[in-house]
Write a protein that holds these residues in place. Structure first.
Motif, PDB file in Angstrom:
ATOM      1  N   GLY A 114       0.784  -1.285  -0.078  1.00  0.00           N
ATOM      2  CA  GLY A 114      -0.021  -0.084  -0.062  1.00  0.00           C
ATOM      3  C   GLY A 114       0.759   1.326  -0.157  1.00  0.00           C
ATOM      4  N   TYR A 144      -0.310   5.025   1.356  1.00  0.00           N
ATOM      5  CA  TYR A 144      -1.389   5.508   1.949  1.00  0.00           C
ATOM      6  C   TYR A 144      -0.993   6.151   3.171  1.00  0.00           C
ATOM      7  CZ  TYR A 144      -1.646   1.057   4.409  1.00  0.00           C
ATOM      8  OH  TYR A 144      -1.278  -0.254   5.184  1.00  0.00           O
ATOM      9  N   ARG A 152      -3.371  -1.281  -1.945  1.00  0.00           N
ATOM     10  CA  ARG A 152      -4.245   0.009  -1.585  1.00  0.00           C
ATOM     11  C   ARG A 152      -3.270   1.127  -1.823  1.00  0.00           C
ATOM     12  NH1 ARG A 152      -5.138   1.362   4.938  1.00  0.00           N
ATOM     13  NH2 ARG A 152      -6.022   3.340   4.654  1.00  0.00           N
ATOM     14  N   GLU A 184      -3.673   5.448  -1.973  1.00  0.00           N
ATOM     15  CA  GLU A 184      -4.307   6.582  -1.485  1.00  0.00           C
ATOM     16  C   GLU A 184      -3.195   7.832  -1.413  1.00  0.00           C
ATOM     17  OE1 GLU A 184      -6.444   5.732   1.916  1.00  0.00           O
ATOM     18  OE2 GLU A 184      -7.405   3.844   1.072  1.00  0.00           O
ATOM     19  N   CYS A 209      -7.831  -4.627  -5.958  1.00  0.00           N
ATOM     20  CA  CYS A 209      -7.088  -3.088  -5.453  1.00  0.00           C
ATOM     21  C   CYS A 209      -8.225  -2.283  -5.220  1.00  0.00           C
ATOM     22  CB  CYS A 209      -5.905  -2.694  -6.399  1.00  0.00           C
ATOM     23  SG  CYS A 209      -4.323  -3.823  -6.712  1.00  0.00           S
ATOM     24  N   ILE A 210      -7.644  -1.432  -4.081  1.00  0.00           N
ATOM     25  CA  ILE A 210      -8.414  -0.044  -3.692  1.00  0.00           C
ATOM     26  C   ILE A 210      -7.635   1.033  -4.076  1.00  0.00           C
ATOM     27  CG2 ILE A 210      -9.343   1.055  -2.017  1.00  0.00           C
ATOM     28  CD1 ILE A 210     -10.054  -1.335  -0.624  1.00  0.00           C
TER      29      ILE A 210
END
Length: 611
Positions: free
Chosen positions: A283, A285, A316, A318, A423-424
């Motif tokens: 990730g 984020y 993830r 972000e 995935c995000i």
């Protein structure tokens, strides 16, 4: 997944899992203070081509003072002298077991460089910076007529000062950006870009200190951020991409697992001319509870002229300041035909300087004006570097006789298959996924929310010079929610080549894009915008228009087709109040098939000779 693809992944990643068995692991424990010199000494003392590092759990801190350095060309970043903590350039294979270790960096540093390694496996690490290379403050007042904005700056965890009427940040180790530069407004609750926001290139005339710790920026803007928003700046474009957290150059068989990046001075993961890559369970984020709004200052992941199989799974991404991922090759422009087998070519974008466009044995496509189609090919026999901008490329056989300056070359050999699954990607600037590879691409079972277009196709023969046209893309079973909320008009799925004036802007560019079984929750109307596509399929999608959020472009159609052919729009469901369902020009209408689209019938279609 097709059987052939499955066995390819099995072969690649069984090879990756087997590396490092020939070397004894080195166990490293966290120490108080700067560990840069300890790591440098450890790497220098290893005499084998294989290295296996095991980090005990704990916090490891790194500063640039004693970091080893060298001049580097880094695609899509600023070239220059970089200070590197983990330079694995001399190693054939690398294993890093992080065991939950946290690496905290200070100042201008490049954490990881892998170069010419054949097998790499990195797992269970967290990366962060003690002080981010961003400026952040709350907008407390705006006067558009007089041209100023008042900002209440954040102090805790940030570093900046005002000197002689100029803002200096991050004000670390004698380095600061020349001006605020790339600036974006964020929602203070959601920590995502403000609805309807625009990019700002901020270069104020002066910054004035006011009572109460307020800073007044004197600057006329086309867009003023709303009062109450958080305004974040990352510096001027010439210096705001120092280096990625991880840079892989000319590497094979890369497996990255459970790696988290909270901040980086550029991209998170950059892969340059590398082969067979798996990024999983990782990730980019914000750290929980942080007052920051920015993770990496550029893309989460970026793949430039890679090949083999690329897989991003269960990740993830972000709060980056650019795309979730960008997969592309490189166009170079023909400068001169030297002889029948020799061309001089130019690297077009300033962040491609020094990039290895081709090496001997690579096969090249020739793209001749005015058609953007890939045409003849030839195999490279020799490359001579003139400088960081020009190359002399020699070929085994004669080049086409009708080549002329301004034509484009594309590397045919270095293109990957690409899969993104589970995935995000959300709360960041720009696009979720940017795709530019002609080989099989699958985007499935993901959650996407984007400031700009969610899925973006744009090969371009000028400015970025990122190739190329796609030929086999499946986008299925994804959830798209709250996409394309930038002030500039975008679409959830946006296919829009950008070619120079020398190229025909009506000729088909991308092919065989299937947008199937997706669910789209949208506040606005524009779902698909397609320009110059052959074989676009929009099928079995559910489009639900949500209320309570301001529409930015209420007159836009759900689907717009420009110079497309063989488009199929069928079995879709729409619920909402869009004014135009399908807008298509005459050329697109000739081979357009629409069938059984529930909810479309109550919406008029619009046919036009103009886009």
């Amino acid at each position: 997944m097709k059987k052939t693809t499955f066995f390819l992944y099995l072969l690649i990643f069984s090879t990756v899992s087997a590396i490092g068995k020939t070397t004894n692991p080195i166990v490293i424990s966290p120490k108080k203070g700067d560990m840069t010199a300890i790591i440098a000494k450890t790497l220098e003392e290893v005499q084998t081509e294989d290295i296996h590092l095991i980090f005990e759990k704990g916090v490891y801190r790194f500063k640039p003072d004693y970091a080893r350095g060298k001049y580097m060309d880094i695609t899509n970043h600023g070239n220059g002298y970089k200070r590197i903590i983990f330079d694995f350039s001399k190693f054939r294979s690398v294993i890093i077991e992080g065991n939950g270790a946290e690496f905290v960096f200070h100042g201008q540093l490049m954490p990881f460089l892998f170069e010419n390694s054949k097998n790499i496996k990195v797992s269970n690490l967290t990366l962060d910076w003690d002080i981010p290379f961003t400026f952040l403050g709350e907008v407390v007042a705006v006067n558009e007529k007089e041209g100023w904005r008042d900002i209440k700056p954040f102090h805790e965890g940030f570093s900046w000062k005002v000197k002689n009427g100029f803002l200096e940040f991050p004000n670390i180790d004698d380095f600061s950006y020349e001006y605020p530069g790339s600036t974006l407004a964020f929602d203070p609750i959601e920590k995502r870009p403000v609805h309807g926001t625009w990019d700002i290139n901020s270069k104020p005339e002066k910054v004035e200190k006011l009572p109460g710790g307020i800073l007044r920026f004197h600057e006329k803007l086309n867009y003023y951020p709303p009062i109450g928003s958080l305004l974040s700046s990352k510096g001027d474009r010439e210096h705001d991409r120092y280096a990625p957290a991880f840079d892989f150059k000319k590497c094979n068989n890369i497996e990255l697992d459970n790696i988290v990046i909270h901040h980086a001075l550029g991209m998170g993961f950059l892969f340059e001319r590398s082969e067979n890559i798996k990024l999983g369970n990782s990730g980019i984020y914000l750290r929980e509870g942080t007052n920051r709004v920015i993770s990496t200052t550029a893309d989460a992941t970026h793949f430039a002229n890679c090949k083999g199989a690329i897989l991003i799974e269960s990740c993830r991404f972000e709060n980056m300041l650019d795309d979730g991922t960008n997969v592309h090759g490189t166009y170079v422009e023909l400068d001169e035909v030297i002889d029948q087998k020799t061309l001089r070519v130019k690297l077009g974008h300033f962040e491609q300087r020094g990039f290895d466009f081709v090496i001997p044995g690579d096969e090249v496509w020739f793209i001749k004006q005015p058609s953007p189609e890939r045409r003849e090919t030839a195999v490279v026999s020799l490359v001579k570097t003139v400088n960081d901008e020009y190359l002399e490329v020699h070929f085994v056989s004669d080049v086409p006789i009708d080549l002329q300056p301004g034509d484009i070359l594309e590397n045919k050999t270095w293109n990957p298959t690409f899969t993104m699954r589970g995935c995000i990607i959300k709360n960041h600037r720009a696009r979720n996924v940017v795709l530019k590879t002609p080989l099989a691409t699958v985007i499935e079972d993901n959650y996407f929310s984007s400031m700009m277009s969610s899925i973006f196709f744009r090969g371009e023969t000028f400015f970025w010079y990122e190739s190329g046209a796609v030929e086999d893309v499946l986008i299925q079973n994804n959830i798209f929610e709250y996409c394309a909320y930038s002030g500039m008009e975008h679409a959830v799925l946006n296919i829009t080549p950008r070619l120079s004036n020398a190229f025909d802007t009506t000729t088909v560019y991308d092919k065989n894009i299937r947008f199937i079984n997706n669910t789209i929750h949208t506040f606005d109307n524009r779902i698909v915008s397609a320009d110059r596509v052959d074989g676009l399929v929009i099928k079995n999608n559910t489009i639900l228009k949500t209320g309570g959020i301001e529409e930015l472009y209420p007159e836009a159609p759900l689907i717009e087709l420009i110079n497309c052919q063989n488009t199929k729009i069928k079995d879709n469901f729409y619920e909402g109040d869009c004014k135009v369902a399908i807008k298509a020009d005459e050329h697109s209408l000739q081979t357009l098939l629409t069938k059984d689209n529930e909810g479309f019938d109550s919406i008029k279609n619009k046919n036009s000779n103009k886009p």
